[in-house]
Design an enzyme around this catalytic site. Sequence first.
Site, PDB file in Angstrom:
ATOM      1  CB  ALA A 205      -0.904  -0.002   1.231  1.00  0.00           C
TER       2      ALA A 205
ATOM      3  CB  THR B 296       9.932   8.524  -2.376  1.00  0.00           C
ATOM      4  OG1 THR B 296       9.547   9.748  -3.025  1.00  0.00           O
ATOM      5  CG2 THR B 296      11.431   8.373  -2.469  1.00  0.00           C
TER       6      THR B 296
ATOM      7  CB  ALA C 264      14.349 -14.419   2.753  1.00  0.00           C
TER       8      ALA C 264
ATOM      9  CD  GLU D  58       7.020  16.290   3.207  1.00  0.00           C
ATOM     10  OE1 GLU D  58       6.336  16.675   2.240  1.00  0.00           O
ATOM     11  OE2 GLU D  58       7.583  15.189   3.247  1.00  0.00           O
TER      12      GLU D  58
ATOM     13  CB  VAL E 116      12.839   4.750  14.590  1.00  0.00           C
ATOM     14  CG1 VAL E 116      13.879   5.607  15.305  1.00  0.00           C
ATOM     15  CG2 VAL E 116      11.507   4.796  15.336  1.00  0.00           C
TER      16      VAL E 116
ATOM     17  CE  LYS F 210      11.448   9.819  12.336  1.00  0.00           C
ATOM     18  NZ  LYS F 210      12.400  10.633  11.552  1.00  0.00           N
TER      19      LYS F 210
ATOM     20  N   GLY G 160       7.672   3.360  -1.509  1.00  0.00           N
ATOM     21  CA  GLY G 160       7.010   2.196  -2.108  1.00  0.00           C
ATOM     22  C   GLY G 160       7.678   1.764  -3.395  1.00  0.00           C
TER      23      GLY G 160
END
Length: 430
Positions: A10, A14, A34, A192, A134, A207, A16
């Site tokens: 979802a 940037t 993994a 921003e 964080v 954080k 994603g």
Amino acid sequence: MTEPLRIALAGLGTVGAGVIRLIDANAALIARRAGRPIEVVAVSARDRAKDRGVDITRFDWVDDTAELARHPRADVVVELVGGSDGPALTLARASLAGGKSFVTANKAMIAHHGLELANAAETAGLALKFEAAVAGGVPVIKGLREGAAANEIARVYGILNGTCNFILSKMEAEGRDFAEILAEAQRLGYAEADPSFDIDGVDAAHKLSILASLAFGTQPAFDQVAITGVRHVLAADIAEAASLGYRIRLLGVADAGSGGLFQRVHPHLVPLSHPLAHVTGSTNAVVAEGNFVGRLLFQGAGAGDGPTASAVVADLIDIARGEFGPPYAMPAAALAAPGAADTGERTGRAYVRFTVADKVGVLAEIAAAMRDAGVSIESLMQRGANPDGSVLVAIVTHEGPERAVAQALDKLRGSASLTGEPMWMHILGG
């Protein structure tokens, strides 16, 4: 062949898009580490047609983000939408209720709702992972939850917001004032369009509340964080700090003791001998002090597509290996409900800057207020007149209780001699 771990993603901003690029670029290495492949099977975002630099036509497109929680092929949902409530929280609750593990970079949601989500994940036997929430790609959560798990942590503190650190270190290097550097940071994409969450300390407080919970085994308590940002720091403050052997950094600081949980985000004067004084630009750095391991320093890129995607995929690798464990290093039911510490009883040294009228008696008035409150002055500096006729007076105190400084400032509040609000910064010790 071992079945892949299948991801529903979802948010295709940037980070994603960075997650998709990372999984594509390092697919073979990730599968080896993994123990099985990791692949994206479904995505959701606001604009399907937007060019993100990655091919999303190979994934199932889901218009309603919440529907990712019910995607029939997904094992794990990754949330990169943001926001403490709204679609992100709806998706988190639905994913865990629907039997899917959940990975997020959303520090606001974890700060406000992490305890609820941890309880849900543990009850369902699922993973809740938030390493990317964080310090971006810096593995500080894993470091506290796993690497320092055997230690009693005395204090955790650090530079938790890259935007503020960029601004302060740029002011330091160039001698320019806050507003000018903020505008530049916005042009460069470090800040921003509405930078309030960053420059007013809220992002760092989110954080810090997560780090404090992990460090001290307490329930997240964002509402107990005392927050002061950096918008009122002047170039003159930075120059004064430098003359005294310090650099100004916005720090989040937390410790826990018999008096309760202490959490504060506040500009500090950091001694040049301390490693945090040398952290510049948008870098994040966290210090944890353990009773056996000593001082640990975690430092690196705190934001950006690569570092944050790296932390997200690291969480996915853990899930693929079956490494779940309690999200807060101990079962949610074992987390203590913290009472807030009385900050007035804390002792330390302080830097206090006043903007005052250039007239006789002002210094005496300030010194008298400090004396009456029991504040011992180590040094007092007065600088030349500003264009408006005011002057800056800066005081460094000897070590003493914070309550005394607060009482002195209360006594001076409303004085006709002061032409602006005082700026109180703590001096980092230890």
